[in-house]
Motif scaffolding. Structure first.
Motif, mmCIF file in Angstrom:
data_model
loop_
_atom_site.group_PDB
_atom_site.id
_atom_site.type_symbol
_atom_site.label_atom_id
_atom_site.label_comp_id
_atom_site.label_asym_id
_atom_site.label_seq_id
_atom_site.Cartn_x
_atom_site.Cartn_y
_atom_site.Cartn_z
ATOM 1 N N UNK A 20 22.165 -57.393 -39.998
ATOM 2 C CA UNK A 20 23.317 -58.074 -40.583
ATOM 3 C C UNK A 20 24.033 -58.926 -39.544
ATOM 4 N N UNK A 21 24.190 -58.396 -38.332
ATOM 5 C CA UNK A 21 24.837 -59.155 -37.265
ATOM 6 C C UNK A 21 23.987 -60.359 -36.860
ATOM 7 N N UNK A 22 22.680 -60.174 -36.832
ATOM 8 C CA UNK A 22 21.787 -61.272 -36.435
ATOM 9 C C UNK A 22 21.788 -62.371 -37.492
ATOM 10 N N UNK A 23 21.768 -61.987 -38.756
ATOM 11 C CA UNK A 23 21.868 -62.992 -39.818
ATOM 12 C C UNK A 23 23.194 -63.743 -39.697
ATOM 13 N N UNK A 24 24.256 -63.006 -39.385
ATOM 14 C CA UNK A 24 25.561 -63.635 -39.219
ATOM 15 C C UNK A 24 25.570 -64.657 -38.108
ATOM 16 N N UNK A 25 25.000 -64.318 -36.955
ATOM 17 C CA UNK A 25 25.016 -65.273 -35.841
ATOM 18 C C UNK A 25 24.126 -66.463 -36.154
ATOM 19 N N UNK A 26 23.034 -66.234 -36.875
ATOM 20 C CA UNK A 26 22.170 -67.345 -37.267
ATOM 21 C C UNK A 26 22.897 -68.305 -38.198
ATOM 22 N N UNK A 27 23.899 -67.782 -38.934
ATOM 23 C CA UNK A 27 24.687 -68.612 -39.847
ATOM 24 C C UNK A 27 25.958 -69.151 -39.193
ATOM 25 N N UNK A 28 26.146 -68.826 -37.893
ATOM 26 C CA UNK A 28 27.280 -69.387 -37.163
ATOM 27 C C UNK A 28 28.404 -68.432 -36.871
#
Length: 948
Positions: A20-28
């Protein structure tokens, strides 16, 4: 025997959180996570899975692990993680590479903290990497990280709230280092997710074993694996040991124990059994690898072992196949820190020490960086041999530049081995410089005196004297500093360069001792000798001293600025003179402000900040930010002033500048009617008013705020008494030692004195202000602020609103809105008292407009109350205060920054464009996010699009 399964057993919840955190950083959206767990519990495996997922989603992944057994150089783990080395060619990494190479470094005669400069550039690099793509930065084994790396990690935590940056740290519960605990706490307070990895359940351990052996464990094997205590690495090592010993067989999909066997009694024992199966020749080379560290290159291993790369390939291949080593980029790493520890500790301490010394010598001979050699020497024998003494003496300056604490450690070791050696005094000279870089002034003094007493080497004498005089001045012992400089200047054989430098430093010490006339002569001599010797540093310090004399003795700001301009032209901008150059740039900007040249002052402060971001030491950065905060207060940029102070909160700022910063915060709080915030700044303020407290001279703003707080609380008599204690401490009503800023506050003294019926004090105050102006006029030294203040006080005393409006116009011209508004308010009251309602309303309206732009709620309430006595009230459509949330809540600077954020600019690029510090931009972006209710820079861009 199978490889570990791609799925991680028993960590579904933790993996989901990381995904979830990695998806978040990928989205900015940035984030932080701290993984806790004992050795072998699966932290590194979890991090590896996270890094694979991040790379799959297009994130740039950077990872490093802090070393345990070798003493780390500051920031080395982060530099390695970010792929910064002396041979890096990437333009983004160029500033860091230059610092690592020591480009521009010469003798260290002024403060220059390379670790602090590296730290700032690491933060800049991460910011810029985040502007290219989302970044995942991983720090494994954080429990061993050096203090500088942990400090940067905490500061990166602030950046993660506003950039596509995910920080992932993994840490063991022991050792419990205070700095690690503080970093973890800081990140958690900022919203970091904590992932504690506990023991696997018995079924999960059985699943791990089943994946390893490729079969279902039998009852006996399953029961035996329970001794692993839920630690997956322990289970893996033990089972693989049983497989190597042929004590597990697989038949019909079931793994059976061939005999009762012996389960390894501990994880280290299990690892030891793995290593025991390696041939002796392999273990021998791996022992040398363990001496090099947790990560190493084949080239370094070849240098230390004396083996060719072709020979080492056999060793490496077998070690990789045996699960001991793994490849990581262009390096080899031990598969787990415990493996390296087992190899290292299997050797006797004496052998380890000898191997470290051998490795140091071999690496030095191969031209390895000074850091690699020094690490080996620090881990080696305490007793120094001839080679070590020569190497440390040769590389002392480089070590002091890169890591002064390491230099102190090694210099202390080697000097003990050369008691009767002519090299001793040179080593002592190097040690005084290293101690000075650490700010250990008392140790500098203790070490320097014997060297000055017995040395006959003029170069050693000069270097040590310079360092000692500098240390004594930092301790406020100016008279003793003068004595040391004079005694050294009398010694024969002193070079022209060092004579000029010491003469300039003597002038500065004389200024500190209040002996201005002597200082002027010494500085003039130093300037002439510095030019003659071709030494920019000496000439620059001499001109700096002359500029201080003009400011402190003659109050001639124009002459001060002219001398600073000459000094800057002489110095250039090379690293050895960076600290002095930045100090001069700060003083020049302040001088331009005092001369009433706001546009030039703005530009000068901006240039100083750009230079400071590149070459400023942390104390000097703190000094600059405090000055900018002070300047921003006077210019009415109160939110920028607060942002500067917030950005400098963790800098090692001198107490005098901290007092100035407290004053700015307190004044803004009082004017904005936030008395609780002001009271926090007033803690201990009574001590500053005591006779003989030298810090009182730096607490003017704080004392003014304290006085105004009393007026706000309905105690005008106490407010007047506090102002008089600040500016007329002897009670003689002569207001001695007025600075260019002081007269502006004396209008409050006149106003309060008149309101209380004390016309004697009001007259004395106005007279003192007029005298300060009159004394400056013949020499052309009167600043516009002093001129306006004199007219303002005279207008109050004479009840002349016209004269006060003239002062208001001057304050407007030089960009001091608070004082302009206060003058307009007082003029409005005087007009109203005369019955001129039209003029009163006009001045009143202008005052309220300015107060509103400052959010000066108390000033608005005071003005309303004073004018209400004359029947004058504001209409319902008067100025309104800025909202606290939403796009309209943003200040002018915040709107500019939001536009640049939306355009995809990084914080360093924004800072360069707006002449702000990177930290200040970071603070503004945090405020923008909070006011907009946004969570990322992407959200800021979206809000901007909606607002338009």
């Amino acid at each position: 025997m199978r490889s570990p399964a791609s799925a991680i057993v028993g960590r579904d919840v933790e993996l989901a959180v990381l995904r979830e955190l990695i998806v978040g950083v990928a989205e900015g959206r940035g984030g932080m996570v701290w993984v806790d767990g004992e050795p072998g519990i699966g932290k590194s495996t979890l991090l590896s899975a996270a890094m694979d997922e991040a790379a799959r989603l297009g994130c740039a992944v950077y990872a490093g692990a802090a070393p345990e057994l070798l003493p780390p150089f500051p920031l080395q783990v982060l530099l390695d993680a970010l792929r910064v080395g002396r041979d890096s060619v990437d333009p983004l990494r160029a500033p860091l590479v230059g610092l690592l190479r020591g480009e521009g470094r010469s003798e260290l005669v002024t403060p220059r903290d390379a670790a602090a400069l590296l730290a700032e550039q690491v933060l800049v690099l991460v910011d810029r990497l985040c502007s290219v793509s989302p970044v995942v930065l991983v720090l494994d084994d954080a429990q061993w990280a050096d203090e500088a790396s942990l400090s940067v990690w905490s500061r990166l935590g602030r950046a993660a709230a506003q950039a596509p940056l995910l920080l992932v740290a993994a840490c063991r519960p022991v050792p419990r280092r205070p700095e690690v605990t503080a970093t973890r706490r800081d990140l958690v307070e900022r919203g970091a997710t904590v992932l504690p990895l506990g023991a696997l359940s018995a079924p999960q351990v059985i699943e791990v074993v089943g994946e390893l052996v490729g079969a279902v464990p039998s009852g006996a094997l399953a029961e035996l694996t329970g001794q692993a205590g839920g630690n997956p690495l322990y289970a893996r090592e033990a089972v693989e040991a049983l497989v190597r010993e042929s004590r597990i067989t697989v038949a019909a999909g079931v793994a059976e124990l061939t005999d009762a066997g012996e389960w390894p009694g501990s994880l280290p024992e299990a690892i030891g059994r793995r290593l025991g199966f390696l041939p002796e020749r392999i273990r021998s080379v791996l022992g040398l690898a363990a001496v090099l560290g947790s990560a190493f290159t084949v080239d370094d291993l070849g240098v230390v072992s004396g083996q060719a790369a072709t020979e080492l390939m056999v060793v490496v291949d077998e070690a990789v196949a045996g699960g001991v080593l793994a490849a990581s980029g262009d390096r080899l790493v031990f598969r787990h820190g415990l493996i390296r520890q087992a190899l290292y500790e299997a050797m006797p301490a004496s052998l380890r020490a000898a191997l470290h010394r051998q490795a140091a010598r071999a690496l030095a001979g191969a031209g390895a960086p000074v850091e690699r050699v020094a690490e080996q020497l620090l881990a080696g024998p305490v007793t120094a041999d001839e080679w070590m003494i020569d190497w440390v003496a040769r590389e002392a300056a480089a070590m002091t530049y890169r890591a002064p604490r390491v230099a102190v450690d090694l210099l202390t070791r080697v000097r003990g081995a050369v008691d009767d050696d002519p090299r001793r005094e040179r080593l002592d000279a190097d040690l005084t410089v290293a101690l000075s870089q650490l700010g250990d002034n008392k140790q500098v003094e203790q070490l320097a005196h014997p060297v000055l007493a017995f040395s006959r080497d003029p170069v050693v004498t000069a270097r040590v004297a310079w360092t000692l005089v500098y240390a004594l001045m930092r301790m406020g012992r100016y008279e003793r500093a003068v004595e040391v400089a004079e005694h050294t200047l009398e010694r024969p054989g002193l070079s022209a360069v060092w004579a000029a430098r010491l003469c300039a430093l003597r002038a500065l010490a004389l200024i500190g001792d209040g002996r201005f006339d002597e200082a002027r002569g010494a500085a003039a001599r130093a300037e002439a000798e510095g030019h003659q010797a071709g030494d920019r540093l000496a000439a620059g310090y001499a001109l700096h001293a002359l500029a201080l004399i003009e400011h402190n003795q003659r109050r001639d700001v124009a002459a001060q600025v002219a001398l600073i301009d000459r000094a800057l032209a002489v110095l250039g901008d090379e690293p050895p003179v960076a600290d002095l150059r930045l100090l001069l740039m700060i003083n020049r900007a302040g001088g331009l402000d005092n001369l009433g040249r706001p546009a030039e002052a703005d530009d000068a402060f901006g240039q100083a900040m750009v230079f400071a971001e590149r070459a400023g030491t942390p104390p000097r950065l703190g000094h600059l930010r405090a000055k900018i905060a002070d300047y921003s207060f006077y210019r009415g940029r109160w939110d920028e002033a607060l942002a500067e102070l917030q950005a400098s909160a963790d800098l090692p700022t001198d107490m005098t500048y901290r007092l100035a910063g407290r004053g700015v915060r307190a004044l803004i709080a009082v004017h904005r009617d936030d008395l609780p915030a002001a009271e926090r700044e007033f803690v201990g303020i009574e001590e500053l008013t005591s006779p003989g407290n030298g810090l009182r001279l730096y607490a003017d703003l704080l004392l003014v705020a304290w006085a105004l707080a009393a007026e706000r609380e309905g105690r005008p008599g106490e407010a007047l008494a506090r102002l008089l204690a600040a500016f007329d401490p002897e009670g003689m009503r002569d207001f001695p030692q007025l600075t260019p800023d002081t007269p502006m506050w004396l209008a409050d003294v006149v106003r309060l004195a008149l309101a209380s019926g004390d016309r004697t004090t009001a007259t004395a105050t106005a007279t003192a202000t007029a005298a300060a102006w009159a004394n400056a006029v013949p020499q052309g030294q009167a600043s516009p602020a002093t001129t306006a203040s004199a007219g303002y006080c005279a207008g109050l005393l004479a009840a002349d609103p016209t004269g006060i409006l003239t002062a208001a116009d001057t304050f407007h011209r030089i960009g001091y809105p608070l004082f302009r508004a206060q003058a307009l308010e007082d003029a409005a009251v005087l007009y109203a008292d005369r019955g001129d309602q039209l003029a009163a309303r006009a001045a009143y309206a202008q005052a309220i407009e300015v107060y509103t732009s400052l959010d000066a709620a108390w000033d608005i309430m005071r003005a309303d109350a004073r004018l209400r006595l004359y029947g004058i009230r504001r209409g319902r459509r008067g100025p309104r205060r800025r909202p606290t949330i939403g796009w309209e809540a943003l200040t002018t600077t915040e709107r500019k920054i939001a536009d640049l954020v939306a355009a995809g600019q990084s914080n360093p690029n924004i800072a360069a464009q707006l002449f702000l510090s990177r930290r200040t931009v970071e603070t503004h972006v945090s405020h923008i996010l909070a006011k907009l209710g946004a969570h990322s820079r992407v959200d800021i861009a979206r809000e901007l699009a909606n607002a338009q």
